[in-house]
Design a protein around this motif. Structure first.
Motif, mmCIF file in Angstrom:
data_model
loop_
_atom_site.group_PDB
_atom_site.id
_atom_site.type_symbol
_atom_site.label_atom_id
_atom_site.label_comp_id
_atom_site.label_asym_id
_atom_site.label_seq_id
_atom_site.Cartn_x
_atom_site.Cartn_y
_atom_site.Cartn_z
ATOM 1 N N ARG A 1 6.065 3.729 1.236
ATOM 2 C CA ARG A 1 6.199 3.006 -0.034
ATOM 3 C C ARG A 1 5.875 3.909 -1.220
ATOM 4 N NH1 ARG A 1 7.188 -2.018 -0.863
ATOM 5 N NH2 ARG A 1 6.678 -2.650 1.269
ATOM 6 N N ARG A 2 4.970 4.843 -1.026
ATOM 7 C CA ARG A 2 4.655 5.806 -2.082
ATOM 8 C C ARG A 2 5.896 6.585 -2.490
ATOM 9 N NH1 ARG A 2 0.890 8.074 0.445
ATOM 10 N NH2 ARG A 2 2.257 9.351 1.729
ATOM 11 N N ASP B 1 6.612 11.888 4.054
ATOM 12 C CA ASP B 1 7.067 10.642 3.433
ATOM 13 C C ASP B 1 8.443 10.197 3.892
ATOM 14 O OD1 ASP B 1 4.974 9.829 1.495
ATOM 15 O OD2 ASP B 1 5.344 11.800 0.655
ATOM 16 N N SER C 1 8.468 4.370 -4.332
ATOM 17 C CA SER C 1 8.086 4.150 -5.726
ATOM 18 C C SER C 1 8.400 5.364 -6.595
ATOM 19 C CB SER C 1 6.592 3.816 -5.800
ATOM 20 O OG SER C 1 6.173 3.678 -7.139
ATOM 21 N N ASP C 2 8.091 6.553 -6.080
ATOM 22 C CA ASP C 2 8.310 7.775 -6.858
ATOM 23 C C ASP C 2 9.785 8.145 -6.961
ATOM 24 O OD1 ASP C 2 5.588 7.976 -7.168
ATOM 25 O OD2 ASP C 2 5.324 9.535 -5.645
ATOM 26 N N GLU D 1 0.838 -1.196 0.000
ATOM 27 C CA GLU D 1 0.000 0.000 0.000
ATOM 28 C C GLU D 1 0.875 1.249 0.000
ATOM 29 O OE1 GLU D 1 -3.263 0.019 -0.302
ATOM 30 O OE2 GLU D 1 -3.218 -2.177 -0.399
ATOM 31 N N PRO D 2 0.436 2.319 -0.654
ATOM 32 C CA PRO D 2 1.245 3.544 -0.716
ATOM 33 C C PRO D 2 1.647 4.085 0.649
ATOM 34 C CG PRO D 2 -0.581 3.679 -2.271
ATOM 35 C CD PRO D 2 -0.814 2.454 -1.442
ATOM 36 N N ASP D 3 0.787 3.930 1.661
ATOM 37 C CA ASP D 3 1.080 4.479 2.982
ATOM 38 C C ASP D 3 1.878 3.534 3.870
ATOM 39 O OD1 ASP D 3 -0.187 6.871 2.412
ATOM 40 O OD2 ASP D 3 -2.132 6.176 3.145
#
Length: 324
Positions: free
Chosen positions: A186-187, A131, A190-191, A98-100
């Motif tokens: 994780r967001r 983040d 990924s970025d 999950e992004p968070d």
């Protein structure tokens, strides 16, 4: 503790089997550092995922502890801090999640206060727009005065101008930099994985340069780049090619760090510091906040060693002083 998610913290502990010749506190050992991380993990309300990323042959006493508490992942192409770090990032980015999701990227020579990871999770839950998190470091960015170049506040950590947010017992402030031990969503991984992996190749204090880049600040000064491309007189001729290659990598990193305002990250630091990089004191000494100065790290080390022995981790304490 109330958290925004029931998903556990994922801890990636990156360890080298050997050691180096850095001056260390008398209580230092990698086994003590491992025990300190496990003690902090044990204090979490939700059990974390523990992954031990091992570069090279691991001493049996440390390997047995790792096998008890988590998953072991050997580094395929190690031999250097940058290599194992870049591999870890690529492998973790390939996982689903999950992004968070919150990840804690840990090196193997840090001492943790018992509630360090609990405070990290609480801070991330209370500050969902952030983040990146660090539990070590005291240089703070002056948010109002900084432009392309970061302006460092004269006061350490959260002291001074009120540019911080209190969450429980911790004041979270805009930190200038940290090492390659930090928290990331994780967001953001990924970025930013391309940026993170590239900066590990730029040499020198690449962790500090990375922290500048993710926040949209210039990672290298013009003077630094000139010295890379014109090393004549500063380094022996045999090292000129390496210096020039390093300069080329640093120049190539500049477009990567030219981030639009909406893509600039905030690196939030904890005051007090909740972990200690177990190296000899800085010369000159770092300026520490009043909250951090209250921590007796030798006592934390002794208490960690006692906890370790109670949990079957053989950290030896000769003459009342912990050594592994």
């Amino acid at each position: 503790m109330t958290t925004a998610t029931s998903r556990p913290l994922r801890v990636l502990h990156r360890s080298y089997g050997g050691d180096n010749a850095k001056p260390r506190p008398e209580y230092y050992s990698k086994l003590l550092a491992l025990a300190a991380l496990l003690r902090a993990a044990d204090a979490l309300d939700v059990a974390p995922e523990l992954v031990f990323i091992n570069d090279g042959h691991m001493p049996d006493e440390r390997l047995r502890v790792m096998e008890r508490f988590g998953e072991i992942v050997p580094v395929r192409r190690g031999g250097s801090d940058a290599n194992s770090y870049r591999e870890m990032l690529a492998d973790e980015n390939a996982r689903t999640g999950e992004p968070d999701d919150l990840l804690w990227l840990a090196e193997d020579d840090y001492l943790y206060v018992p509630d360090a990871l609990r405070q990290l999770v609480a801070g991330a839950a209370a500050l969902p727009g952030a983040d990146y998190f660090t539990l070590y470091g005291s240089r703070a960015i002056d948010v109002e005065r900084s432009g392309r170049h970061a302006i460092i506040r004269p006061e350490p950590a959260a002291e001074g101008t009120g540019q911080y947010v209190e969450v429980g017992d911790v004041a979270w402030y805009r930190a200038a930099s940290t090492t390659s031990t930090f928290g990331i969503t994780r967001r953001a991984l990924s970025d930013d994985v391309r940026l993170l992996r590239h900066f590990a190749l730029t040499g020198g204090a690449w962790d500090s340069a990375t922290c500048k880049a993710i926040q949209g600040f210039a990672p290298f000064s013009g003077q630094r780049l000139r010295r890379d491309f014109l090393p004549f007189g500063e380094v022996p001729p045999a090292r000129w090619p390496k210096s020039i290659v390093r300069g080329a990598l640093r120049v190539a990193s500049i477009p990567v760090s030219m981030r639009r305002p909406q893509r600039r990250r905030a690196l939030l630091g904890s005051d007090p510091e909740l972990i200690l990089h177990m190296e000899a004191p800085d010369d000159p000494p770092r300026r520490l906040s009043a909250r951090t100065q209250k921590i007796d790290w030798a006592a934390v080390a002794a208490e960690t060693a006692e906890w370790a022995n109670d949990h079957g981790i053989p950290v030896v304490i000769p003459s009342g002083r912990p050594r592994g």
